[in-house]
Design a protein around this motif. Structure first.
Motif, PDB file in Angstrom:
ATOM      1  N   PRO A 106      32.943  26.231 -75.318  1.00 21.22           N
ATOM      2  CA  PRO A 106      31.871  26.938 -74.609  1.00 21.22           C
ATOM      3  C   PRO A 106      31.448  26.271 -73.303  1.00 21.22           C
ATOM      4  CG  PRO A 106      31.414  26.863 -76.955  1.00 21.22           C
ATOM      5  CD  PRO A 106      32.608  26.000 -76.743  1.00 21.22           C
ATOM      6  N   ASP A 107      31.572  24.954 -73.213  1.00 23.75           N
ATOM      7  CA  ASP A 107      31.190  24.253 -71.981  1.00 23.75           C
ATOM      8  C   ASP A 107      32.339  24.155 -70.982  1.00 23.75           C
ATOM      9  OD1 ASP A 107      32.835  22.384 -73.169  1.00 23.75           O
ATOM     10  OD2 ASP A 107      31.283  20.864 -73.446  1.00 23.75           O
ATOM     11  N   GLY A 108      33.475  24.804 -71.257  1.00 29.01           N
ATOM     12  CA  GLY A 108      34.601  24.837 -70.335  1.00 29.01           C
ATOM     13  C   GLY A 108      35.630  23.750 -70.538  1.00 29.01           C
ATOM     14  N   ALA A 121      35.860  24.147 -82.600  1.00 29.71           N
ATOM     15  CA  ALA A 121      34.784  25.039 -83.027  1.00 29.71           C
ATOM     16  C   ALA A 121      34.006  25.576 -81.827  1.00 29.71           C
ATOM     17  CB  ALA A 121      33.835  24.297 -83.966  1.00 29.71           C
ATOM     18  N   GLY A 122      33.859  26.904 -81.779  1.00 33.36           N
ATOM     19  CA  GLY A 122      33.066  27.542 -80.742  1.00 33.36           C
ATOM     20  C   GLY A 122      33.851  28.124 -79.597  1.00 33.36           C
ATOM     21  N   GLY A 123      35.124  27.741 -79.459  1.00 35.53           N
ATOM     22  CA  GLY A 123      35.887  28.105 -78.273  1.00 35.53           C
ATOM     23  C   GLY A 123      36.691  29.379 -78.421  1.00 35.53           C
ATOM     24  N   ALA A 124      37.437  29.694 -77.346  1.00 40.85           N
ATOM     25  CA  ALA A 124      38.286  30.885 -77.318  1.00 40.85           C
ATOM     26  C   ALA A 124      39.219  30.800 -76.121  1.00 40.85           C
ATOM     27  CB  ALA A 124      37.436  32.159 -77.230  1.00 40.85           C
ATOM     28  N   VAL A 125      40.242  31.627 -76.129  1.00 41.30           N
ATOM     29  CA  VAL A 125      41.106  31.830 -74.971  1.00 41.30           C
ATOM     30  C   VAL A 125      40.491  32.969 -74.158  1.00 41.30           C
ATOM     31  CG1 VAL A 125      43.418  32.390 -74.154  1.00 41.30           C
ATOM     32  CG2 VAL A 125      43.131  31.096 -76.286  1.00 41.30           C
ATOM     33  N   GLY A 128      25.658  30.816 -68.931  1.00 42.58           N
ATOM     34  CA  GLY A 128      25.917  30.980 -67.511  1.00 42.58           C
ATOM     35  C   GLY A 128      26.800  32.142 -67.138  1.00 42.58           C
ATOM     36  N   LEU A 129      27.272  32.932 -68.115  1.00 41.82           N
ATOM     37  CA  LEU A 129      28.140  34.072 -67.821  1.00 41.82           C
ATOM     38  C   LEU A 129      27.415  35.401 -67.963  1.00 41.82           C
ATOM     39  CD1 LEU A 129      31.467  32.937 -69.578  1.00 41.82           C
ATOM     40  CD2 LEU A 129      30.791  32.656 -67.188  1.00 41.82           C
ATOM     41  N   GLY A 130      26.146  35.354 -68.321  1.00 41.72           N
ATOM     42  CA  GLY A 130      25.360  36.576 -68.438  1.00 41.72           C
ATOM     43  C   GLY A 130      25.706  37.435 -69.628  1.00 41.72           C
ATOM     44  N   ILE A 131      26.335  36.865 -70.660  1.00 40.69           N
ATOM     45  CA  ILE A 131      26.757  37.650 -71.825  1.00 40.69           C
ATOM     46  C   ILE A 131      25.556  37.933 -72.719  1.00 40.69           C
ATOM     47  CG2 ILE A 131      28.210  37.678 -73.886  1.00 40.69           C
ATOM     48  CD1 ILE A 131      30.145  35.817 -72.366  1.00 40.69           C
TER      49      ILE A 131
END
Length: 365
Positions: free
Chosen positions: A187-189, A230-234, A281-284
């Protein structure tokens, strides 16, 4: 299968070679361009010993090459001899891959068995990513996606690259295949890992990889883990109007996108799907959860994919997000399957997306 006992007529040899993609123009018995090195008038298929025999007088490294029909199939198509024998013996690679997919729902994302030095892991992953080529229209990566998701109209994603990847089995390199690298971000990049999908060398399909002792190996693997996943994605696509979707796999994400019009990210498996965290920060504001409609696990009496989606939805709603769960209509399918069925039913590959398609589960689930 003992290849020495396999006897084919000249017509059967030609039919077998054509089946594996060897062009008919190379099987005339006359000097033709080589189907492997493309050299003009170097190649002759003569079936001299009745074994599908051929010769190229100046192949690849500049030296003559010759062999039988099996060797020609392996060289041309990129499959191994063991894989070829497995197929000719009637072995079902599809059944093995389906078993592997079922097991993936019950297991966490694969990780390394030993504690590797983070600096080494970062260097390995960064080097692999930098060597790979960004996805581009018409390359093997995009042709594979469009084969799996007919009519795919999504742009080439920055989170995917195409590279030549070594395949290790039991600590040994058993070969090199082209493959898709998927950048799994937290999530933090920060980079979590690179997920690999190995492809056939000459066809837009998942590679059929078999070990020397005949074990069918997985064509989809995570590489070494740099940071906990945990928490991430492509992140395949950018959010649109504050909305994003998440799914378990690459093809499933694109199938869901084609059916819904929602930009969808790939969480790799249902365990990581349930742990997904919305990046700041992505406005989701809205998260669409596209679950696999798995068969019920007799131990839990639940569908693993659906249960993971419900768990994620409950957490996201508690955090203040709008979470909408979608599932395919048929049990035992995912959204890649549903898109293929939908496209076929319309008898066209370029089908307009259907807004927020798929059966929606009740919010109380």
């Amino acid at each position: 299968m003992n290849v020495k006992d396999l006897k084919l007529t000249p017509e059967q040899w030609v039919s077998l070679l054509l089946k594996y993609g060897v062009p008919a123009s190379a099987l005339t018995g006359k000097a033709t361009p080589c189907p492997m090195c493309s050299g003009t008038d170097r190649f002759t298929y003569d079936n001299r010993r009745g074994r599908g025999d051929w010769i190229c007088r100046h192949c690849d490294d500049g030296n003559p090459k010759a062999g039988d029909g099996f060797d020609l199939i392996c060289r041309f198509s990129g499959i191994t001899f063991i894989e070829l024998m497995h197929e000719l013996s009637g072995g079902s690679l599809d059944a093995a891959r389906n078993d592997a997919r079922t097991l993936a729902h019950a297991s966490p994302a694969p990780g390394v068995k030993r504690k590797a030095d983070p600096a080494f892991v970062e260097k390995r992953l960064t080097s692999m990513w930098d060597r790979a080529k960004p996805s581009a229209t018409g390359d093997l990566l995009m042709r594979y996606l469009r084969t799996r998701i007919p009519g795919l109209t999504a742009p080439a994603p920055q989170a995917l690259r195409l590279g030549m990847l070594e395949y290790r089995h039991e600590k040994k390199v058993i070969g090199t295949w082209p493959g898709i690298l998927a950048r799994f971000e937290l999530p933090d990049g920060r980079l979590g890992t690179l997920h690999r999908t190995y492809l056939e060398r000459s066809a837009p399909a998942k590679a059929q990889i078999v070990s020397a002792d005949g074990e069918i190996l997985d064509s989809k693997l995570n590489d070494m883990t740099l940071n906990p996943l945990a928490g991430g994605a492509v992140r395949l696509m950018d959010p649109v109007d504050g909305e994003i979707g998440v799914a378990e796999g690459l093809e499933t994400a694109y199938g869901a996108h084609m059916l819904s019009g929602v930009p969808v990210w790939n969480c790799l498996n249902c365990n990581l799907l349930r742990q997904f965290v919305v990046p700041e920060g992505l406005g989701i504001r809205v998260v669409h959860i596209f679950v696999d409609f798995d068969k019920v696990d007799p131990k839990t009496n639940k569908s693993p994919g659906v249960a993971a989606g419900v768990e994620l939805a409950k957490r996201l709603r508690a955090e203040g997000y709008t979470a909408i769960i979608h599932r395919p209509k048929l049990r035992g399918t995912d959204f890649a399957d549903e898109w293929v069925q939908y496209a076929a039913s319309r008898s066209a590959v370029h089908v307009p997306p259907v807004s927020h398609s798929g059966a929606m589960l009740a919010a109380t689930l």
